[in-house]
Design a protein around this motif. Sequence first.
Motif, PDB file in Angstrom:
ATOM      1  N   THR A   8       0.832  -1.201   0.000  1.00 30.02           N
ATOM      2  CA  THR A   8       0.000   0.000   0.000  1.00 30.02           C
ATOM      3  C   THR A   8       0.867   1.252   0.000  1.00 30.02           C
ATOM      4  O   THR A   8       0.608   2.194  -0.753  1.00 30.02           O
ATOM      5  N   GLN A   9       1.912   1.255   0.798  1.00 29.63           N
ATOM      6  CA  GLN A   9       2.782   2.435   0.886  1.00 29.63           C
ATOM      7  C   GLN A   9       3.472   2.725  -0.447  1.00 29.63           C
ATOM      8  O   GLN A   9       3.603   3.883  -0.832  1.00 29.63           O
ATOM      9  N   VAL A  10       3.913   1.677  -1.148  1.00 34.33           N
ATOM     10  CA  VAL A  10       4.654   1.896  -2.396  1.00 34.33           C
ATOM     11  C   VAL A  10       3.750   1.804  -3.627  1.00 34.33           C
ATOM     12  O   VAL A  10       4.221   1.939  -4.757  1.00 34.33           O
ATOM     13  N   ASP A  11       2.460   1.556  -3.404  1.00 36.03           N
ATOM     14  CA  ASP A  11       1.463   1.510  -4.469  1.00 36.03           C
ATOM     15  C   ASP A  11       1.779   0.448  -5.522  1.00 36.03           C
ATOM     16  O   ASP A  11       1.890   0.730  -6.711  1.00 36.03           O
ATOM     17  N   CYS A  12       1.968  -0.765  -5.052  1.00 29.61           N
ATOM     18  CA  CYS A  12       2.121  -1.903  -5.954  1.00 29.61           C
ATOM     19  C   CYS A  12       1.433  -3.102  -5.319  1.00 29.61           C
ATOM     20  O   CYS A  12       0.999  -3.036  -4.175  1.00 29.61           O
ATOM     21  N   SER A  13       1.354  -4.169  -6.055  1.00 31.23           N
ATOM     22  CA  SER A  13       0.648  -5.334  -5.526  1.00 31.23           C
ATOM     23  C   SER A  13       1.584  -6.216  -4.698  1.00 31.23           C
ATOM     24  O   SER A  13       2.790  -6.256  -4.952  1.00 31.23           O
ATOM     25  N   PRO A  14       1.037  -6.929  -3.733  1.00 37.11           N
ATOM     26  CA  PRO A  14       1.844  -7.898  -2.992  1.00 37.11           C
ATOM     27  C   PRO A  14       2.473  -8.949  -3.916  1.00 37.11           C
ATOM     28  O   PRO A  14       3.590  -9.401  -3.675  1.00 37.11           O
ATOM     29  N   LEU A  43      12.453  -0.203   1.567  1.00 30.85           N
ATOM     30  CA  LEU A  43      11.804   0.915   0.881  1.00 30.85           C
ATOM     31  C   LEU A  43      12.795   1.588  -0.066  1.00 30.85           C
ATOM     32  O   LEU A  43      12.458   1.906  -1.214  1.00 30.85           O
ATOM     33  N   ALA A  44      14.018   1.793   0.380  1.00 29.95           N
ATOM     34  CA  ALA A  44      15.051   2.392  -0.470  1.00 29.95           C
ATOM     35  C   ALA A  44      15.318   1.508  -1.682  1.00 29.95           C
ATOM     36  O   ALA A  44      15.446   2.005  -2.813  1.00 29.95           O
ATOM     37  N   THR A  45      15.385   0.212  -1.475  1.00 26.82           N
ATOM     38  CA  THR A  45      15.603  -0.730  -2.581  1.00 26.82           C
ATOM     39  C   THR A  45      14.438  -0.687  -3.549  1.00 26.82           C
ATOM     40  O   THR A  45      14.622  -0.660  -4.771  1.00 26.82           O
ATOM     41  N   TYR A  46      13.217  -0.665  -3.026  1.00 25.18           N
ATOM     42  CA  TYR A  46      12.047  -0.591  -3.901  1.00 25.18           C
ATOM     43  C   TYR A  46      12.099   0.679  -4.743  1.00 25.18           C
ATOM     44  O   TYR A  46      11.783   0.648  -5.938  1.00 25.18           O
ATOM     45  N   ARG A  47      12.491   1.783  -4.146  1.00 24.01           N
ATOM     46  CA  ARG A  47      12.554   3.058  -4.892  1.00 24.01           C
ATOM     47  C   ARG A  47      13.579   2.977  -6.024  1.00 24.01           C
ATOM     48  O   ARG A  47      13.364   3.529  -7.103  1.00 24.01           O
ATOM     49  N   ILE A  48      14.686   2.290  -5.785  1.00 25.06           N
ATOM     50  CA  ILE A  48      15.684   2.091  -6.839  1.00 25.06           C
ATOM     51  C   ILE A  48      15.066   1.269  -7.967  1.00 25.06           C
ATOM     52  O   ILE A  48      15.166   1.630  -9.150  1.00 25.06           O
TER      53      ILE A  48
END
Length: 139
Positions: A8-14, A43-48
């Motif tokens: 939910t925070q990163v707006d993607c699916s599980p 979270l930092a990795t997801y943003r990358i």
Amino acid sequence: MNIKEFATQVDCSPDTLRFYEKMGMLVPKRTAGNYREYTVTDLATYRIIHSLKRAGLSLEEIDKVLKLRDADDIDATHCADTLRFITGKHAQFVDNQNFYAKLTKLTAKMTKALTKSTLSHSELATMIEQIGELDDQVV
């Protein structure tokens, strides 16, 4: 946070997060009950991952970048491979930047023209045709 909260925070699916985990790109810690527990580092990795996907890199290329980040040391061969990869991507980014600059200019022109009541269909069609002329790589 758990997978649902993180998704939910990163707006993607599980499912996407599970896929990244399966690829080894985003592997959260596990709780004693074997639940995924995402951290600020995740979270930092997801943003990358998200930024590099937006830049047009494949998941395999993104994985390569993440492995570079996490490498303990880089030998001469690794440096040479990385240099080739980054140089190629840099050229691609410059080309994309030029394409999007031209597209931005054209869509601004179209937006302005579409607000005028005197715009003819042929003028609009000509602008739309110009979209096809923006990319120098297509023959």
